[in-house]
Every structure is written in C-alpha cells, then in structure tokens.
Design a protein around this motif. Structure first.
Motif, PDB file in Angstrom:
ATOM      1  N   LEU A 288      -3.652  18.995  -4.976  1.00 24.00           N
ATOM      2  CA  LEU A 288      -2.525  19.204  -4.071  1.00 24.00           C
ATOM      3  C   LEU A 288      -2.813  18.552  -2.718  1.00 24.00           C
ATOM      4  O   LEU A 288      -1.979  17.832  -2.162  1.00 24.00           O
ATOM      5  CB  LEU A 288      -2.259  20.705  -3.902  1.00 24.00           C
ATOM      6  CG  LEU A 288      -1.109  21.103  -2.989  1.00 24.00           C
ATOM      7  CD1 LEU A 288       0.215  20.635  -3.574  1.00 24.00           C
ATOM      8  CD2 LEU A 288      -1.095  22.608  -2.803  1.00 24.00           C
ATOM      9  N   GLY A 289      -4.019  18.779  -2.204  1.00 22.82           N
ATOM     10  CA  GLY A 289      -4.418  18.169  -0.934  1.00 22.82           C
ATOM     11  C   GLY A 289      -4.424  16.653  -1.003  1.00 22.82           C
ATOM     12  O   GLY A 289      -3.936  15.968  -0.086  1.00 22.82           O
ATOM     13  N   LEU A 290      -4.971  16.103  -2.084  1.00 25.80           N
ATOM     14  CA  LEU A 290      -4.990  14.651  -2.253  1.00 25.80           C
ATOM     15  C   LEU A 290      -3.568  14.094  -2.389  1.00 25.80           C
ATOM     16  O   LEU A 290      -3.271  13.003  -1.881  1.00 25.80           O
ATOM     17  CB  LEU A 290      -5.826  14.265  -3.473  1.00 25.80           C
ATOM     18  CG  LEU A 290      -7.338  14.461  -3.330  1.00 25.80           C
ATOM     19  CD1 LEU A 290      -8.021  14.313  -4.681  1.00 25.80           C
ATOM     20  CD2 LEU A 290      -7.926  13.499  -2.322  1.00 25.80           C
ATOM     21  N   GLY A 291      -2.704  14.839  -3.049  1.00 27.69           N
ATOM     22  CA  GLY A 291      -1.313  14.407  -3.191  1.00 27.69           C
ATOM     23  C   GLY A 291      -0.600  14.359  -1.852  1.00 27.69           C
ATOM     24  O   GLY A 291       0.080  13.377  -1.527  1.00 27.69           O
TER      25      GLY A 291
ATOM     26  N   THR B  60       0.532   7.448  -6.213  1.00 21.95           N
ATOM     27  CA  THR B  60      -0.676   8.262  -6.342  1.00 21.95           C
ATOM     28  C   THR B  60      -0.408   9.695  -5.892  1.00 21.95           C
ATOM     29  O   THR B  60      -0.829  10.652  -6.546  1.00 21.95           O
ATOM     30  CB  THR B  60      -1.826   7.656  -5.511  1.00 21.95           C
ATOM     31  OG1 THR B  60      -2.045   6.317  -5.953  1.00 21.95           O
ATOM     32  CG2 THR B  60      -3.105   8.441  -5.668  1.00 21.95           C
ATOM     33  N   GLY B  61       0.292   9.843  -4.780  1.00 21.18           N
ATOM     34  CA  GLY B  61       0.619  11.180  -4.280  1.00 21.18           C
ATOM     35  C   GLY B  61       1.439  11.990  -5.269  1.00 21.18           C
ATOM     36  O   GLY B  61       1.154  13.167  -5.514  1.00 21.18           O
TER      37      GLY B  61
ATOM     38  N   GLN C  77       0.819  -1.215   0.000  1.00 19.89           N
ATOM     39  CA  GLN C  77       0.000   0.000   0.000  1.00 19.89           C
ATOM     40  C   GLN C  77       0.853   1.265   0.000  1.00 19.89           C
ATOM     41  O   GLN C  77       0.471   2.269  -0.582  1.00 19.89           O
ATOM     42  CB  GLN C  77      -0.945   0.013   1.209  1.00 19.89           C
ATOM     43  CG  GLN C  77      -2.129  -0.897   1.045  1.00 19.89           C
ATOM     44  CD  GLN C  77      -3.001  -0.446  -0.110  1.00 19.89           C
ATOM     45  OE1 GLN C  77      -3.371   0.718  -0.214  1.00 19.89           O
ATOM     46  NE2 GLN C  77      -3.336  -1.366  -0.997  1.00 19.89           N
ATOM     47  N   GLN C  78       1.996   1.226   0.644  1.00 24.87           N
ATOM     48  CA  GLN C  78       2.846   2.414   0.700  1.00 24.87           C
ATOM     49  C   GLN C  78       3.318   2.825  -0.688  1.00 24.87           C
ATOM     50  O   GLN C  78       3.367   4.006  -1.006  1.00 24.87           O
ATOM     51  CB  GLN C  78       4.034   2.175   1.629  1.00 24.87           C
ATOM     52  CG  GLN C  78       3.575   2.121   3.074  1.00 24.87           C
ATOM     53  CD  GLN C  78       4.488   1.281   3.921  1.00 24.87           C
ATOM     54  OE1 GLN C  78       5.020   0.279   3.462  1.00 24.87           O
ATOM     55  NE2 GLN C  78       4.656   1.674   5.178  1.00 24.87           N
TER      56      GLN C  78
ATOM     57  N   TRP D  84       1.374  11.289   2.727  1.00 26.42           N
ATOM     58  CA  TRP D  84       1.327  11.079   4.167  1.00 26.42           C
ATOM     59  C   TRP D  84       0.947   9.639   4.485  1.00 26.42           C
ATOM     60  O   TRP D  84       1.559   9.009   5.367  1.00 26.42           O
ATOM     61  CB  TRP D  84       0.337  12.051   4.821  1.00 26.42           C
ATOM     62  CG  TRP D  84       0.275  11.874   6.320  1.00 26.42           C
ATOM     63  CD1 TRP D  84       1.132  12.399   7.231  1.00 26.42           C
ATOM     64  CD2 TRP D  84      -0.656  11.099   7.048  1.00 26.42           C
ATOM     65  NE1 TRP D  84       0.780  12.010   8.502  1.00 26.42           N
ATOM     66  CE2 TRP D  84      -0.316  11.203   8.419  1.00 26.42           C
ATOM     67  CE3 TRP D  84      -1.757  10.327   6.685  1.00 26.42           C
ATOM     68  CZ2 TRP D  84      -1.039  10.551   9.406  1.00 26.42           C
ATOM     69  CZ3 TRP D  84      -2.477   9.685   7.681  1.00 26.42           C
ATOM     70  CH2 TRP D  84      -2.117   9.801   9.024  1.00 26.42           C
ATOM     71  N   GLU D  85      -0.037   9.084   3.779  1.00 24.67           N
ATOM     72  CA  GLU D  85      -0.423   7.687   3.974  1.00 24.67           C
ATOM     73  C   GLU D  85       0.731   6.745   3.629  1.00 24.67           C
ATOM     74  O   GLU D  85       0.915   5.721   4.287  1.00 24.67           O
ATOM     75  CB  GLU D  85      -1.641   7.326   3.117  1.00 24.67           C
ATOM     76  CG  GLU D  85      -2.943   7.873   3.651  1.00 24.67           C
ATOM     77  CD  GLU D  85      -4.130   7.445   2.821  1.00 24.67           C
ATOM     78  OE1 GLU D  85      -5.190   7.161   3.405  1.00 24.67           O
ATOM     79  OE2 GLU D  85      -4.005   7.399   1.565  1.00 24.67           O
ATOM     80  N   ALA D  86       1.506   7.091   2.609  1.00 26.05           N
ATOM     81  CA  ALA D  86       2.645   6.256   2.225  1.00 26.05           C
ATOM     82  C   ALA D  86       3.709   6.244   3.318  1.00 26.05           C
ATOM     83  O   ALA D  86       4.290   5.195   3.610  1.00 26.05           O
ATOM     84  CB  ALA D  86       3.254   6.748   0.912  1.00 26.05           C
TER      85      ALA D  86
END
Length: 193
Positions: free
Chosen positions: A180-183, A73-74, A66-67, A188-190
C-alpha cells in the motif's frame, strides 16, 4: 568474451537498486507459502526474460515516460495490497505444506508475479542504460541477472526463516501495508513528476 569488470559493476549497481525493491517483498511473501526452490525457479525465469528484454532494448526503455511507469506500478501495488488485505484467513498448517503445490503452479505464479510487477522497473531501465553504455550485452546481462537472482533468493530464504517465528496472518498484513505504501509512493511520483 565476458568482462569481469563490467559484470561486477553491473551486479553491484543492480543488486543495491533492487534490494529495497518489491522483488524482495514478493519473494518473501511467496517464500512463506511455497517450496523455495519452486518459487525461485519461476522468479529466476522471469528475471532472465526481463534482463534479456532490457539488454535487447538498450536505451529505448529510457524513452518511456516515467509518470506512466510510476502510475502503472502504483496501481499494481494498490491492487496487490487490496488482494492481500481482503483475502480470507487461511489455515496456516495447510499453507505450510508446500508439497501440496505442484512445481508448475508455484513456479508459474512466481514467474507471472515478477514478470508483471517488474516490467519497466528501475533496474530494468538501469540494465538497458548499462547495456547501451558498455556496449557489452553479455557482461551486462550476466551481472544484472545474477544480481536479481541474489535479491530474490535472499527474499525467499528470508520468508522461510520468518515463517518459523511469525504468524502468516501478521506477515500478510505487513506485506499488504508495505505494498500500500509503495503504491501510494509510486502514484505520488507519477503525479509529482
């Protein structure tokens, strides 16, 4: 034979998961610039490819770290935001003339955007999981593709309606800030995952 129950369950799950996702945003941005039917043709074809890959892969896609998926994706989101923010202002009247854009150019742009942006997406992985769980690839595939097409259609139609009331420059800036926010969120999730 197609199971209506499996198709309906998959449709509901995928629709709700995809609704707040980047697909609606991408459809909205493309829908503000080009003929809706051309955009939808490309987007629909890309989603058909994604669903076919997800169903064929079954649970194999869930093995992807997932990372890595979040990091890629980011970066894609940040790149898209940069492109939108750095783009020179265009003449809005010229953009509002979708007849100046060929079917193949517009549908191809929609196809490539979705093909790249949605690869390894949550809904693609969910579709693979659902295909593995129900062991009914046709019903799962039908439910998933119809849900994705519905979300894309809502985004595209919403983009056309929005364009009549809001200047394109503002839509582009908002879309860039959302990307930008989604990126940042994906990166951050990664890192946090």
């Amino acid at each position: 034979m197609i199971s209506f129950t499996v198709t309906a369950v998959v449709f509901g799950v995928v629709f709700l998961a995809e609704l707040p996702d980047k697909t609606a945003l991408a459809g909205l941005v493309l829908g503000t610039r080009y003929r809706a039917s051309y955009v939808f043709a490309g987007v629909a074809a890309a989603f058909a490819v994604h669903v076919a890959l997800a169903v064929a892969a079954g649970s194999v896609l869930t093995l992807l770290p997932q990372q890595i998926v979040h990091a890629v994706t980011g970066v894609l989101f940040l790149g898209g935001a940069a492109v939108l923010l750095m783009k020179k202002d265009e003449d809005e009247e010229e953009i509002r003339k979708p007849e100046n854009q060929s079917f193949w150019k517009v549908s191809g742009a929609g196809f490539m955007l979705i093909l790249v942006a949605e690869f390894g997406d949550l809904t693609q992985i969910m579709t693979a999981n659902l295909a593995a769980r129900y062991d009914d690839p046709l019903s799962v595939g039908l439910g998933a593709v119809l849900a994705l097409w519905a979300v894309a259609g809502l985004g595209i139609v919403g983009g056309k309606a929005l364009m009549r009331r809001v200047p394109l420059r503002l839509i582009t800036k908002v879309a860039a800030l959302l990307m930008l926010g989604l990126g940042v969120w994906s990166l951050w999730e990664a890192v946090a995952g």
